[in-house]
Design an enzyme around this catalytic site. Sequence first.
Site: not given
Ligand code: CAA
Length: 286
Positions: A143, A155
């Site tokens: 996961h 996970e």
């Molecule tokens: N895929 C691949 N690369 C990606 C991407 C994606 N979807 N989104 C962004 N990137 C890359 C991009 O190239 C980006 O750089 P540029 O904007 O310069 O192109 C780079 O990653 C860095 O992106 P950010 O500047 O947006 O990074 P950040 O430092 O702001 O962090 C984050 C972004 C890691 C998402 C952070 O905001 C974070 O930790 N958010 C919380 C997310 C979270 O809680 N996720 C869990 C959700 S729950 C889940 O997933 C469970 C489920 O089962 C539903």
Amino acid sequence: MGAPEIRRVGVVGLGAMGAGIAQLAVEAGYETVGREVSDELGGKAYDRIAHFLQRKVDKGQMAAGERESALALLATTTDVSDLARCDLVIEAIVEDLDAKLELFRELESIVRPDAILATNTSALSVTEIAAAVSTPERVVGMHFFNPAPLMPLVEIVRAERSSDDAVEAAFEVGSRMGKKPIRCHDTPGFVVNRVLIPLLNDCLRVLDEARVTPEDLDTAMTAGAGWPMGPCTLVDLVGIDVHVHASEALYEKLREPRMAPPPRIVAMKNAGLLGRKSGRGFYTYE
Ligand code: CAA
């Protein structure tokens, strides 16, 4: 069953999660076959991966040659039988139990008897999915979190009949992908969603209770609780439909009122406001 050495990885379903997982697989040096239902969707996923790898090159996080090598490892297909030579197949299709059961049965008839079958399900039971096949010992949960290339956790979920070999092989793959894998058992929501889903639902209820705007709620949780992104931004990222489905699945199993999706987001889902992927959720996207 001895687990095979993992060299070739299959990913079924190349939406946001599947494409992210395929990106991790090629970056880790695995020959990777991604399966989508149409060439158009397969092409979109390929372009998405190529785009994010290019951003890494632009930012000096990856050499241009490494990007080329990673992309050379990636093939997309619409034919499940092209996964025949994979040592590990990770399923990341729609969160529908019947669709997953059908896919696992099909995969079992295609891959080698010792290949590992993993599901990226967020809220369904890995044990129920494993029960679809005659060799449930090779089925585990892997996961990943959204966005998969950025979130460090994976996970590794042990279902009732998963073998130690399958669990450890999946753990190794998670490590080689640069993730922080953890081992857990197959309980509703596993570890993170068991905690995060009711927490996000509480946040969304507070929107109405405290009559606060999504912007202010997000500011409250980032500036006051240190979250990296606010709950409304996060639910938009995950997908309103995905969050509602996960909430309903956990509520069905645990019967805890906090697990049930608040009516407000059920209405959003029904109206097609699905978050980032639909262009509108709590926020509007270009
Ligand atoms: N895929 C691949 N690369 C990606 C991407 C994606 N979807 N989104 C962004 N990137 C890359 C991009 O190239 C980006 O750089 P540029 O904007 O310069 O192109 C780079 O990653 C860095 O992106 P950010 O500047 O947006 O990074 P950040 O430092 O702001 O962090 C984050 C972004 C890691 C998402 C952070 O905001 C974070 O930790 N958010 C919380 C997310 C979270 O809680 N996720 C869990 C959700 S729950 C889940 O997933 C469970 C489920 O089962 C539903």
